[in-house]
Scaffold this active site. Structure first.
Site, PDB file in Angstrom:
ATOM      1  N   HIS A   1      -2.324  -2.175  -9.823  1.00 40.05           N
ATOM      2  CA  HIS A   1      -3.293  -1.599  -8.894  1.00 40.05           C
ATOM      3  C   HIS A   1      -4.543  -2.458  -8.890  1.00 40.05           C
ATOM      4  O   HIS A   1      -4.911  -3.006  -9.934  1.00 40.05           O
ATOM      5  CB  HIS A   1      -3.654  -0.161  -9.309  1.00 40.05           C
ATOM      6  CG  HIS A   1      -4.250   0.624  -8.195  1.00 40.05           C
ATOM      7  ND1 HIS A   1      -5.599   0.592  -7.916  1.00 40.05           N
ATOM      8  CD2 HIS A   1      -3.685   1.431  -7.275  1.00 40.05           C
ATOM      9  CE1 HIS A   1      -5.828   1.359  -6.878  1.00 40.05           C
ATOM     10  NE2 HIS A   1      -4.691   1.883  -6.454  1.00 40.05           N
TER      11      HIS A   1
ATOM     12  N   ASP B   1       2.810   5.561  -6.838  1.00 38.35           N
ATOM     13  CA  ASP B   1       4.069   5.452  -6.097  1.00 38.35           C
ATOM     14  C   ASP B   1       5.299   5.338  -6.987  1.00 38.35           C
ATOM     15  O   ASP B   1       6.418   5.382  -6.498  1.00 38.35           O
ATOM     16  CB  ASP B   1       4.021   4.227  -5.171  1.00 38.35           C
ATOM     17  CG  ASP B   1       3.033   4.424  -4.046  1.00 38.35           C
ATOM     18  OD1 ASP B   1       3.033   5.525  -3.476  1.00 38.35           O
ATOM     19  OD2 ASP B   1       2.259   3.507  -3.736  1.00 38.35           O
TER      20      ASP B   1
ATOM     21  N   HIS C   1       0.881  -1.184   0.000  1.00 38.26           N
ATOM     22  CA  HIS C   1       0.000   0.000   0.000  1.00 38.26           C
ATOM     23  C   HIS C   1       0.911   1.225   0.000  1.00 38.26           C
ATOM     24  O   HIS C   1       1.694   1.418  -0.919  1.00 38.26           O
ATOM     25  CB  HIS C   1      -0.923  -0.118   1.217  1.00 38.26           C
ATOM     26  CG  HIS C   1      -2.063   0.858   1.274  1.00 38.26           C
ATOM     27  ND1 HIS C   1      -2.421   1.672   0.236  1.00 38.26           N
ATOM     28  CD2 HIS C   1      -2.938   1.146   2.280  1.00 38.26           C
ATOM     29  CE1 HIS C   1      -3.455   2.414   0.591  1.00 38.26           C
ATOM     30  NE2 HIS C   1      -3.787   2.116   1.829  1.00 38.26           N
TER      31      HIS C   1
HETATM   32  N1  CMC Z   1       4.909  -6.747 -10.495  1.00 40.64           N
HETATM   33  C1  CMC Z   1       4.812  -7.963 -11.094  1.00 40.64           C
HETATM   34  N2  CMC Z   1       3.677  -8.662 -11.166  1.00 40.64           N
HETATM   35  C2  CMC Z   1       2.582  -8.115 -10.635  1.00 40.64           C
HETATM   36  C3  CMC Z   1       2.605  -6.860 -10.006  1.00 40.64           C
HETATM   37  C4  CMC Z   1       3.823  -6.165  -9.953  1.00 40.64           C
HETATM   38  N3  CMC Z   1       3.907  -4.965  -9.386  1.00 40.64           N
HETATM   39  N4  CMC Z   1       1.369  -6.562  -9.553  1.00 40.64           N
HETATM   40  C5  CMC Z   1       0.589  -7.595  -9.882  1.00 40.64           C
HETATM   41  N5  CMC Z   1       1.325  -8.543 -10.531  1.00 40.64           N
HETATM   42  C6  CMC Z   1       0.834  -9.796 -11.114  1.00 40.64           C
HETATM   43  C7  CMC Z   1       0.590 -10.839 -10.038  1.00 40.64           C
HETATM   44  O1  CMC Z   1       1.730 -11.630  -9.820  1.00 40.64           O
HETATM   45  C8  CMC Z   1      -0.558 -11.615 -10.636  1.00 40.64           C
HETATM   46  O2  CMC Z   1      -0.025 -12.456 -11.640  1.00 40.64           O
HETATM   47  P1  CMC Z   1      -0.663 -13.937 -11.860  1.00 40.64           P
HETATM   48  O3  CMC Z   1      -2.067 -13.677 -12.341  1.00 40.64           O
HETATM   49  O4  CMC Z   1       0.229 -14.580 -12.855  1.00 40.64           O
HETATM   50  O5  CMC Z   1      -0.630 -14.610 -10.513  1.00 40.64           O
HETATM   51  C9  CMC Z   1      -1.381 -10.533 -11.367  1.00 40.64           C
HETATM   52  O6  CMC Z   1      -0.433  -9.515 -11.696  1.00 40.64           O
HETATM   53  C10 CMC Z   1      -2.499  -9.938 -10.505  1.00 40.64           C
HETATM   54  O7  CMC Z   1      -1.923  -9.479  -9.285  1.00 40.64           O
HETATM   55  P2  CMC Z   1      -2.642  -9.484  -7.881  1.00 40.64           P
HETATM   56  O8  CMC Z   1      -1.606  -9.551  -6.814  1.00 40.64           O
HETATM   57  O9  CMC Z   1      -3.714 -10.527  -7.881  1.00 40.64           O
HETATM   58  O10 CMC Z   1      -3.352  -8.070  -7.910  1.00 40.64           O
HETATM   59  P3  CMC Z   1      -3.939  -7.295  -6.644  1.00 40.64           P
HETATM   60  O11 CMC Z   1      -5.058  -6.471  -7.147  1.00 40.64           O
HETATM   61  O12 CMC Z   1      -4.208  -8.230  -5.521  1.00 40.64           O
HETATM   62  O13 CMC Z   1      -2.706  -6.385  -6.194  1.00 40.64           O
HETATM   63  C11 CMC Z   1      -1.237  -4.595  -5.905  1.00 40.64           C
HETATM   64  C12 CMC Z   1      -2.613  -5.031  -6.427  1.00 40.64           C
HETATM   65  C13 CMC Z   1      -1.143  -3.066  -5.977  1.00 40.64           C
HETATM   66  C14 CMC Z   1      -1.073  -5.022  -4.446  1.00 40.64           C
HETATM   67  C15 CMC Z   1      -0.135  -5.240  -6.795  1.00 40.64           C
HETATM   68  O14 CMC Z   1      -0.276  -4.830  -8.130  1.00 40.64           O
HETATM   69  C16 CMC Z   1       1.260  -4.975  -6.267  1.00 40.64           C
HETATM   70  O15 CMC Z   1       1.764  -5.692  -5.400  1.00 40.64           O
HETATM   71  N6  CMC Z   1       1.956  -3.907  -6.800  1.00 40.64           N
HETATM   72  C17 CMC Z   1       3.253  -3.552  -6.316  1.00 40.64           C
HETATM   73  C18 CMC Z   1       3.121  -2.756  -5.032  1.00 40.64           C
HETATM   74  C19 CMC Z   1       2.609  -1.348  -5.289  1.00 40.64           C
HETATM   75  O16 CMC Z   1       3.108  -0.652  -6.172  1.00 40.64           O
HETATM   76  N7  CMC Z   1       1.640  -0.911  -4.473  1.00 40.64           N
HETATM   77  C20 CMC Z   1       1.105   0.431  -4.545  1.00 40.64           C
HETATM   78  C21 CMC Z   1      -0.315   0.448  -5.000  1.00 40.64           C
HETATM   79  S1  CMC Z   1      -0.858   2.115  -5.444  1.00 40.64           S
HETATM   80  C22 CMC Z   1      -0.855   2.990  -3.993  1.00 40.64           C
HETATM   81  C23 CMC Z   1      -1.834   2.518  -3.014  1.00 40.64           C
HETATM   82  O17 CMC Z   1      -3.048   2.560  -3.280  1.00 40.64           O
HETATM   83  O18 CMC Z   1      -1.411   2.128  -1.939  1.00 40.64           O
END
Ligand code: CMC
Length: 386
Positions: free
Chosen positions: A265, A321, A226
């Protein structure tokens, strides 16, 4: 009947009139106003008023709101002593959330959450004091004396003065940096039902006071998925080290060895509109501070990721971010402070959502259900038989 929806991916927990997001189209609006227009024309204090009250203020309303924030900016002496007690290397977010929670003990009247006038005072206190807590934690970590807030400065300038000024000496913020910080606060001010806002609503639903609720929201923001992502982005860019290493790093991410921080996201499945504004601001800030050498690595990461099937298929784009940390670092902040900056900006959104929850007759104490998968009934086993 119960629905099973881990992490509430498809469950609306409330009806809200604060913030609208269309993740497919990359749209973000506060109270109907597009984020791009607010970033261009508004100020953080005006945007905070808008989020809290639903309408833009008149000139007189804004003047009185800003005067109120200026008046509430100083911290109680006891909170300064509390800050003194932290280790110099304490993470500023740990210090921030503890100090926000501690304010609850200074303002026991904040428990009267259904008294509109009382709540208005607590709201101003929270938003006004957040920068002082952030700045003092920075000064404490660096062994520097605290600088009291200067009520003649605007919100962002006052914060910069408490961070980088000298006690008792006048401080004049650089106008480009002051405006960039103000815009960053606007961009972070709300984002509907994200993890920390849901925490604020969830804690607030038990009728805890707003200081306790916001301490919990800040704790949720702390995590690297986050608000902690901006800090993680900078560490990632530093670890990559040079543009030449970017392809190898992308390969590792695709192999599941870590994430590309600052990408992806839950809601945005296209370019985060906040990232677009921040990228523009980065160039303005670098004209004053000099170019952050990590920018080239970030641009190359973005270039490769945006044309790579792995990221395209999963619709992973830069989020808020990805570029914010580069600006913060250029301004002189260490990565550990980045999430505190996010928290200061997010305070009005947390509080606006909390107020909306309090006034919503449909809301009750947050209490999700579960599907129990544990052991069936069994008899207690005495220690000598285990
Ligand atoms: N790098 C590589 N792969 C990713 C990433 C990433 N940053 N984000 C998602 N994926 C992949 C993930 O591995 C999954 O792949 P698969 O379908 O093969 O298993 C797919 O994309 C879907 O990901 P998810 O984890 O199910 O998606 P989510 O909606 O649960 O997670 C998130 C959203 C923001 C937590 C995630 O994209 C992430 O960890 N990003 C990096 C951390 C980040 O930048 N966070 C800040 C978010 S914006 C500010 C805020 O609101 O806090």
């Amino acid at each position: 009947m119960m629905s099973y929806d881990p992490a509430f991916q498809n469950t609306a927990s409330c009806r809200s009139r604060v913030t609208f997001i269309d993740g497919d189209k990359g749209i973000l609006r506060y109270r109907g106003y597009p984020i791009e227009q607010l970033a261009e024309h508004s100020t953080f204090t005006e945007t905070a008023y808008l989020l809290l009250n639903g309408e833009l203020p008149t000139a007189a309303e804004l003047e009185s709101w800003e005067a109120e924030l200026g008046g509430h900016a100083p911290l109680p002496e006891g909170i300064k002593s509390l800050l003194d007690g932290f280790q110099p290397d304490a993470h500023p977010m740990g210090v921030f959330l503890s100090s926000v929670g501690a304010l609850s003990t200074y303002y026991p009247d904040a428990k009267q959450i259904f008294d509109d006038e009382n709540r208005r005072i607590q709201v101003a206190r929270l938003i006004a004091k957040a920068p002082a807590i952030g700045a003092y934690s920075y000064r404490h970590a660096n062994g520097l004396p605290y600088v009291d807030p200067d009520s003649s400065l605007g919100f962002a300038g006052r914060f910069l003065g408490m961070l980088f000024g000298e006690p008792g000496a006048p401080y004049t913020p650089d106008p480009v940096l002051e405006r960039a910080l103000d815009i960053l606060f606007i961009l972070h001010a709300d984002h509907e039902q994200n993890c920390s806002t849901s925490a604020m609503r969830g804690i607030g639903s038990s009728q805890a006071d707003p200081f306790a609720s916001m301490a919990g929201a800040a704790a949720a923001l702390y995590g690297p998925l986050h608000g902690g992502a901006n800090e993680a982005v900078l560490r990632m860019l530093a670890a990559i080290g040079s543009v030449d290493n970017v392809p190898d790093f992308i390969k590792k991410v695709k192999a599941g060895e870590g994430r590309l921080m600052g990408f992806g996201h839950r809601v945005y499945k296209s370019y985060d509109p906040r990232a677009t504004v921040i990228k523009e601001q980065a160039y303005r800030v670098f004209e004053v501070t000099g170019r952050n050498p990590l920018l080239d690595i970030a641009i190359e990461l973005e270039r490769i990721a945006l044309q790579d099937d792995y990221f395209v298929q999963r619709r992973l784009y830069p989020n808020v971010d990805f570029y914010s940390g580069l600006i913060y670092e250029a301004m002189g902040f260490k990565p550990a402070m980045f999430t505190v900056l996010f928290a200061i900006g997010r305070a009005p959104g947390w509080i606006a959502q909390w107020q909306e929850m309090l006034r919503d007759k449909a809301q009750k104490i947050a209490r999700p259900r579960q599907i129990y998968l544990g052991a069936g009934e069994r008899d207690y086993v005495p220690m000598d038989q285990r």
